[in-house]
Design a protein around this motif. Sequence first.
Motif, mmCIF file in Angstrom:
data_model
loop_
_atom_site.group_PDB
_atom_site.id
_atom_site.type_symbol
_atom_site.label_atom_id
_atom_site.label_comp_id
_atom_site.label_asym_id
_atom_site.label_seq_id
_atom_site.Cartn_x
_atom_site.Cartn_y
_atom_site.Cartn_z
ATOM 1 N N THR A 3 0.833 -1.208 0.000
ATOM 2 C CA THR A 3 0.000 0.000 0.000
ATOM 3 C C THR A 3 0.865 1.254 0.000
ATOM 4 O O THR A 3 0.572 2.212 -0.718
ATOM 5 C CB THR A 3 -0.933 0.002 1.222
ATOM 6 O OG1 THR A 3 -1.734 -1.168 1.183
ATOM 7 C CG2 THR A 3 -1.833 1.216 1.217
ATOM 8 N N ALA A 4 1.923 1.260 0.782
ATOM 9 C CA ALA A 4 2.820 2.415 0.822
ATOM 10 C C ALA A 4 3.507 2.612 -0.522
ATOM 11 O O ALA A 4 3.620 3.741 -1.013
ATOM 12 C CB ALA A 4 3.855 2.235 1.926
ATOM 13 N N ALA A 5 3.943 1.529 -1.136
ATOM 14 C CA ALA A 5 4.593 1.630 -2.446
ATOM 15 C C ALA A 5 3.616 2.147 -3.489
ATOM 16 O O ALA A 5 3.972 2.977 -4.328
ATOM 17 C CB ALA A 5 5.145 0.270 -2.869
ATOM 18 N N LYS A 6 2.368 1.689 -3.423
ATOM 19 C CA LYS A 6 1.353 2.153 -4.363
ATOM 20 C C LYS A 6 1.104 3.646 -4.174
ATOM 21 O O LYS A 6 1.006 4.394 -5.148
ATOM 22 C CB LYS A 6 0.052 1.374 -4.158
ATOM 23 C CG LYS A 6 -1.061 1.812 -5.071
ATOM 24 C CD LYS A 6 -2.335 1.028 -4.799
ATOM 25 C CE LYS A 6 -3.478 1.589 -5.603
ATOM 26 N NZ LYS A 6 -4.754 0.971 -5.247
ATOM 27 N N THR A 7 1.005 4.091 -2.937
ATOM 28 C CA THR A 7 0.766 5.506 -2.652
ATOM 29 C C THR A 7 1.915 6.370 -3.144
ATOM 30 O O THR A 7 1.697 7.405 -3.784
ATOM 31 C CB THR A 7 0.555 5.719 -1.140
ATOM 32 O OG1 THR A 7 -0.553 4.921 -0.729
ATOM 33 C CG2 THR A 7 0.277 7.171 -0.819
ATOM 34 N N VAL A 8 3.134 5.949 -2.890
ATOM 35 C CA VAL A 8 4.311 6.701 -3.358
ATOM 36 C C VAL A 8 4.326 6.739 -4.885
ATOM 37 O O VAL A 8 4.607 7.778 -5.495
ATOM 38 C CB VAL A 8 5.613 6.083 -2.796
ATOM 39 C CG1 VAL A 8 6.836 6.685 -3.474
ATOM 40 C CG2 VAL A 8 5.684 6.280 -1.296
ATOM 41 N N SER A 9 3.986 5.628 -5.503
ATOM 42 C CA SER A 9 3.930 5.566 -6.963
ATOM 43 C C SER A 9 2.881 6.528 -7.520
ATOM 44 O O SER A 9 3.123 7.220 -8.518
ATOM 45 C CB SER A 9 3.620 4.133 -7.397
ATOM 46 O OG SER A 9 3.382 4.080 -8.778
ATOM 47 N N GLN A 10 1.709 6.584 -6.879
ATOM 48 C CA GLN A 10 0.653 7.495 -7.336
ATOM 49 C C GLN A 10 1.083 8.954 -7.200
ATOM 50 O O GLN A 10 0.850 9.761 -8.097
ATOM 51 C CB GLN A 10 -0.634 7.248 -6.550
ATOM 52 C CG GLN A 10 -1.335 5.972 -6.923
ATOM 53 C CD GLN A 10 -2.535 5.691 -6.049
ATOM 54 O OE1 GLN A 10 -2.608 6.130 -4.905
ATOM 55 N NE2 GLN A 10 -3.471 4.930 -6.587
ATOM 56 N N VAL A 11 1.702 9.293 -6.087
ATOM 57 C CA VAL A 11 2.169 10.667 -5.880
ATOM 58 C C VAL A 11 3.223 11.026 -6.921
ATOM 59 O O VAL A 11 3.188 12.108 -7.524
ATOM 60 C CB VAL A 11 2.715 10.854 -4.447
ATOM 61 C CG1 VAL A 11 3.421 12.190 -4.305
ATOM 62 C CG2 VAL A 11 1.584 10.746 -3.434
ATOM 63 N N ALA A 12 4.143 10.120 -7.161
ATOM 64 C CA ALA A 12 5.188 10.364 -8.162
ATOM 65 C C ALA A 12 4.581 10.541 -9.553
ATOM 66 O O ALA A 12 4.998 11.424 -10.316
ATOM 67 C CB ALA A 12 6.194 9.224 -8.168
ATOM 68 N N MET A 13 3.588 9.727 -9.876
ATOM 69 C CA MET A 13 2.927 9.854 -11.174
ATOM 70 C C MET A 13 2.231 11.205 -11.307
ATOM 71 O O MET A 13 2.369 11.895 -12.318
ATOM 72 C CB MET A 13 1.901 8.738 -11.379
ATOM 73 C CG MET A 13 1.215 8.806 -12.737
ATOM 74 S SD MET A 13 -0.230 7.767 -12.876
ATOM 75 C CE MET A 13 -1.308 8.489 -11.671
ATOM 76 N N HIS A 14 1.489 11.613 -10.267
ATOM 77 C CA HIS A 14 0.805 12.907 -10.308
ATOM 78 C C HIS A 14 1.808 14.052 -10.488
ATOM 79 O O HIS A 14 1.576 14.970 -11.281
ATOM 80 C CB HIS A 14 0.001 13.129 -9.023
ATOM 81 C CG HIS A 14 -1.332 12.479 -9.033
ATOM 82 N ND1 HIS A 14 -2.402 13.012 -9.706
ATOM 83 C CD2 HIS A 14 -1.785 11.349 -8.454
ATOM 84 C CE1 HIS A 14 -3.452 12.233 -9.538
ATOM 85 N NE2 HIS A 14 -3.095 11.217 -8.783
ATOM 86 N N MET A 15 2.890 13.989 -9.748
ATOM 87 C CA MET A 15 3.887 15.053 -9.831
ATOM 88 C C MET A 15 4.536 15.091 -11.215
ATOM 89 O O MET A 15 4.770 16.164 -11.771
ATOM 90 C CB MET A 15 4.931 14.885 -8.730
ATOM 91 C CG MET A 15 4.365 15.109 -7.347
ATOM 92 S SD MET A 15 5.571 14.891 -6.042
ATOM 93 C CE MET A 15 6.418 16.458 -6.116
ATOM 94 N N THR A 16 4.830 13.923 -11.759
ATOM 95 C CA THR A 16 5.452 13.859 -13.083
ATOM 96 C C THR A 16 4.527 14.392 -14.161
ATOM 97 O O THR A 16 4.948 15.177 -15.023
ATOM 98 C CB THR A 16 5.863 12.409 -13.400
ATOM 99 O OG1 THR A 16 6.758 11.963 -12.377
ATOM 100 C CG2 THR A 16 6.524 12.292 -14.746
ATOM 101 N N VAL A 17 3.269 13.987 -14.103
ATOM 102 C CA VAL A 17 2.303 14.461 -15.101
ATOM 103 C C VAL A 17 2.099 15.973 -14.973
ATOM 104 O O VAL A 17 2.092 16.693 -15.976
ATOM 105 C CB VAL A 17 0.961 13.705 -14.970
ATOM 106 C CG1 VAL A 17 -0.127 14.349 -15.807
ATOM 107 C CG2 VAL A 17 1.149 12.248 -15.365
#
Length: 81
Positions: A3-17
Amino acid sequence: MVTAAKTVSQVAMHMTVAFAVMYVATGSLALGGVAAVVEPICNVMLLPLHDKMWERIRARVEARKACLLYTSDAADDTPCV
């Protein structure tokens, strides 16, 4: 851990986009960086409101379904409110 990895991945994706869209639109690294920080902050603030709205919609739909089931089983034609 997942869950933590998924959350970090989502935040990174939002920031990148957010960065990429703003950089392409303006050509500015600074504005891209600001967008990359501001967009996730806005999401964090608005997501609880979005979830609450959908909980209310779901509750109304379920109440309507229950009312329709009840009135279809009832002898009288009492309308759902």
